[in-house]
Design a protein around this motif. Sequence first.
Motif, short mmCIF file in Angstrom:
data_model
loop_
_atom_site.label_atom_id
_atom_site.label_comp_id
_atom_site.label_asym_id
_atom_site.label_seq_id
_atom_site.Cartn_x
_atom_site.Cartn_y
_atom_site.Cartn_z
N ASP A 135 1.19 -0.86 -0.13
CA ASP A 135 -0.02 0.06 -0.38
C ASP A 135 0.59 0.86 -0.14
OD1 ASP A 135 0.80 0.30 2.96
OD2 ASP A 135 -0.57 -0.86 3.20
N ASP A 182 -1.06 -7.78 2.88
CA ASP A 182 -1.50 -6.01 3.33
C ASP A 182 -2.78 -5.81 3.29
OD1 ASP A 182 -0.05 -3.98 4.21
OD2 ASP A 182 0.90 -3.47 2.53
N LYS A 186 -5.50 -4.66 7.24
CA LYS A 186 -6.42 -3.94 8.17
C LYS A 186 -7.91 -4.15 8.37
CE LYS A 186 -3.71 -2.21 4.56
NZ LYS A 186 -2.25 -2.43 5.15
N HIS A 262 1.32 -5.46 12.27
CA HIS A 262 2.39 -4.53 11.36
C HIS A 262 3.36 -4.86 12.33
CE1 HIS A 262 0.13 -3.65 7.43
NE2 HIS A 262 1.55 -2.92 7.61
N HIS A 282 7.10 -8.44 2.84
CA HIS A 282 6.74 -7.72 3.82
C HIS A 282 4.89 -8.54 3.86
CE1 HIS A 282 4.52 -3.58 5.81
NE2 HIS A 282 3.40 -3.77 4.89
N VAL A 286 2.75 -9.56 6.84
CA VAL A 286 1.77 -9.11 8.05
C VAL A 286 0.53 -10.05 7.79
CG1 VAL A 286 -0.02 -6.85 6.91
CG2 VAL A 286 2.30 -6.55 6.66
ZN LIG Z 1 2.03 -2.70 5.12
#
Ligand SMILES: [Zn+2]
Length: 451
Positions: A135, A182, A186, A262, A282, A286
């Motif tokens: 992101d 990723d 959220k 994260h 990454h 995540v």
């Molecule tokens: Zn991230």
Amino acid sequence: MSVESTIRAAVARSATVAEVVVGAGVMAGAGALFRRQFGDGPAWIIADEASWAAAGDRLEAGLAAAGIPLRRHVMPARPRPKPTVELANRLRDMLATDGSTPVALGSGVINDVVKHAAFSLDRPYLCVATAASMDGYTSAGAPLSDRGFKKTIQCRPARAVLGDLDVIAGAPPAMTGWGYGDLAGKVPAGADWIIADALGIEAIDDVAWPMVQQGLRSWLADPALVAKGDRGAVEGLFSGLTLVGLAMEAHGSSRPASGADHQIAHLWEMEDLHHLGERVSHGACVAVGCTTTLRLYDWLLSQDLTRIDPDRVASQALTLAAKTALIATTFGPGEIGARAVDETAAKHVDGAALRQRLALLAKVWPDLRARLQVQLMTAQAMRAALHAAGAPADEADIGVTHDALRTSVMAARFLRSRYTLLDLLDETGLLAEAVEAALPREGAATRQGGR
Ligand SMILES: [Zn+2]
């Protein structure tokens, strides 16, 4: 509001991002976009061999069509370039030799190092995305390691972002899976913000929150189509990741996009975690941080926190000195431990302040629990979605043992001053119990927890 108009509105509000172009075949218009936003050039394309192979010719043709003079710097793809301040500084020194506009052609690492280099030179840059893998295209922060400590350095996002779906949908499926991972983070990150909001620690921002959370379930809805590289599903994923970046810029920190999921991931990234000979990306870190956090949430939602005794819990809580000692044994000497002490001190409360917070938590728990239930998915549902998207979900998928996962979870809260689920569990004296209940020990059968 459609995702296009949401992006347009977010770009209009952005201090830096002036134009985001997403669509099939838009690379042909790269030169015209460059001219609109940066003038006559020259452009200096920075890529690695993989991103160059994916779209270098098309980008050069697009720029050449508008008569933009250009040069290129293509780094080896193997081993993958590392997201470090040292690499960003080398690129800065290279770019400083003339007045070119940097053009980042690639995904996470390339964009992050060019973002930092361009910021150091106070130059705007163009980002040409090659995968829906994270992101950071439109976000102000560059997560880079500086002498071993991974931190998100505030920079400026790209002035213009170009996402050609012909390129992005053709990215290796694993990379699209990272982007899905990723984005999946959220879900618990939003829950962490709800906790901080309910406890009066960090209020939810009515602008940034819906930019991430409103479309999140629809972007995550078709993991199997994402894995197949379906245009519509990949466009949704890329648009979602773009909006998340803009939300971070709008809010001025990564709070809208990053919580305990994260923090756990950052630990592995700082350890330079490798699996099957490759550095774990990454988004992959995540994804596992996400399911781990959701396993803890599954457990938390089964608890009755109205029964907390603030006096008793506060009297047994770790002092800052005890936490500092724990950080020293966890991280040893060096930059990471020193930073962790500062971050932990910034959010530490004890005595009357802690008693007050715990009393508030007991009071708001029924309402908070209901809000969390609306926000969250079970770990099991998320695990299935991640696997369908071709992303890792369990610690074994990225070569982390059960015991190492438990150690990471116990350490992660020290890394950032941001208040998350892990702090709530710590302050209520429940962290060890939650880890014991929700995360299996070595040798134990993997628990398919749900609620
Ligand atoms: Zn991230």
